[in-house]
Design an enzyme around this catalytic site. Structure first.
Site, PDB file in Angstrom:
ATOM      1  CG  ASP A 199     -37.872 -12.434  39.116  1.00 50.43           C
ATOM      2  OD1 ASP A 199     -37.305 -11.328  39.170  1.00 50.43           O
ATOM      3  OD2 ASP A 199     -37.263 -13.508  38.955  1.00 50.43           O
ATOM      4  CG  ASP A 255     -40.729 -12.987  35.421  1.00 51.75           C
ATOM      5  OD1 ASP A 255     -40.673 -12.589  34.253  1.00 51.75           O
ATOM      6  OD2 ASP A 255     -39.816 -13.636  35.956  1.00 51.75           O
ATOM      7  CG  ASP A 266     -39.829 -18.323  35.848  1.00 49.43           C
ATOM      8  OD1 ASP A 266     -40.605 -18.844  35.025  1.00 49.43           O
ATOM      9  OD2 ASP A 266     -39.488 -17.127  35.792  1.00 49.43           O
ATOM     10  NE  ARG A 312     -39.159 -16.637  28.085  1.00 51.91           N
ATOM     11  CZ  ARG A 312     -38.428 -15.828  28.845  1.00 51.91           C
ATOM     12  NH1 ARG A 312     -38.613 -15.827  30.160  1.00 51.91           N
ATOM     13  NH2 ARG A 312     -37.521 -15.042  28.312  1.00 51.91           N
TER      14      ARG A 312
END
Length: 408
Positions: free
Chosen positions: A206, A230, A234, A286
């Site tokens: 990613d 990205d 994560d 986010r």
């Protein structure tokens, strides 16, 4: 000194009477926890008195655990005992030998050369990985870590940038501390080694700064993140027992994704602590974006966002405590929260609460669910400090400029 010690003791105990410190799950016998905490406080205060530490403590429990030691470079592996929150049991390479990275180039994804970072992280044995000098490492493919590893950048300026970055996939006990991670790119469609005995074909990655994929007992502390393809960090596919602390994040859109998809039920057991981080200039959204699971967002400084700060879908439990939220000068971006991919009739049952947060410049937090829901017990991992202390608690977030022979 006695009065100073007494004040420190009383301050810490007062917090602990109202919130469980360093616990990742509720316990059946609270009195035993209090007794254990008293032992820890006494040991900590005694040790700091002996070394003259009391004068340099900041209130940040991670930093106060190790940064006052002028000989930190001789006691590097003590850092592993300083973690807090859901990732507090991540020991990394504490019980292994020191591995010194001497070569910043020559990145061979299949046959890594001894002395390179890739050669260190794929070994089977526990390793505490440090760096001989300042270096920038441009990886050719994602850096796939093996279990029981610490990447410790203290004492050098270490940058991982310009290529694929770090992958923590189906491994455990990882500590990443004190490095700069930025400008990470996609990799893949290539063979990459993951252990001394195995390499295999990797599909397109990613482009995350740190990708946690089915990983557990992970602690990312005092790193500086920016501008990856990205996410900056994560965590997906059943990852859990994670602490993200003291990091400085800038210049990025989708900062942190916690949870793979709305339909991936294994993430319902995810527990992540996000503490003492600075979400800074040039961020959009986010911080984090959560799915399922339990998330303790505590004592962070949010100085920039363009869309929202904390969001989620699929009924995550979000416990926001003692943070400072400074809303942008954008009329329709004052809301801290974003309940995503569901009508209000559904998301109003999700357990999201704000406790002791400081909301500035018109910032507002939209709570939902039950404020006293038992689910918050699974989303509580340490005692929050007052939001008025967020400034000093996060003032040295990001990679530190540590020099040997002096306090860091």
């Amino acid at each position: 000194m006695k009065m100073q010690t007494k004040k420190l003791f009383i301050t810490i105990v007062s917090f602990l009477l109202y919130a469980p410190l360093f616990l990742s799950s509720p316990v059946p016998d609270p009195e035993s926890v209090v007794e254990e905490v008293h032992k820890s406080i006494n040991a900590s205060v005694a040790g700091r008195r002996k070394l003259g530490y009391l004068s340099c403590t900041t209130g940040n429990p991670i930093d106060d655990c190790w940064r006052c030691d002028p000989h930190w470079e001789q006691h590097r592996q003590r850092l592993a005992d300083c973690a807090i929150g859901f990732g507090k049991n991540a020991i990394g390479g504490r019980d292994g030998r020191i591995y010194v990275v001497t070569d910043s180039g020559n990145d061979n994804p299949v046959s890594p050369k001894p002395g390179t970072l890739r050669h260190a992280v794929v070994q089977d044995e526990p390793l505490w990985i440090i760096f001989q000098r300042d270096m920038t490492i441009q990886l050719k493919e994602e850096l796939i870590m093996n279990s029981f590893k610490t990447i410790d950048g203290r004492g050098a300026s270490v940058h991982i940038s310009g290529g694929p970055c770090i992958t923590i996939q189906y491994v455990t006990n990882i500590i990443i501390h004190g490095i700069h991670i930025h400008d990470c790119k996609q990799g893949g469609n290539a063979m990459v080694r993951s252990s001394p005995r195995h390499f295999g074909w990797r599909t397109i990655s990613d482009g995350d700064g740190v990708s946690i994929f089915g990983g557990s007992h992970v602690w990312v502390d005092h790193c500086s993140f920016s501008n990856c393809e990205d996410g900056l960090i994560d965590a997906i596919m059943g990852s859990t027992a994670i602490t993200l602390s003291n990091n400085h994040m800038t210049h990025h859109d989708k900062v942190m994704l916690l949870g793979h998809s709305d339909t991936y039920s294994r993430d319902k057991n995810m527990q992540v602590t996000i503490a003492f981080n600075h979400f800074g200039e040039g961020l959009v959204q986010r911080m984090p974006r959560c799915r399922h699971g339990y998330f303790h967002v505590v004592n962070n400084d949010y100085t920039h966002w363009e869309m929202y700060a904390i969001g989620g879908s699929a009924n995550p439990t979000i416990n926001s405590q003692g943070n400072r939220f400074l809303a942008p000068n954008i009329r329709f971006s004052k809301e801290v929260t974003k309940h995503e991919d569901a009508p209000e009739s559904e998301w109003k049952r999700w357990n999201w609460r704000s406790s002791g947060d400081l909301l500035l410049n018109g910032a507002f937090f939209t709570p939902s669910g039950g404020a006293a829901s038992s689910s918050y017990a699974k989303a509580s991992s340490l005692g929050a400090k007052p939001s008025s202390l967020v400034g000093p608690l996060t003032s040295t977030s990001g990679a530190l400029n540590c020099r040997k022979g002096s306090r860091c």
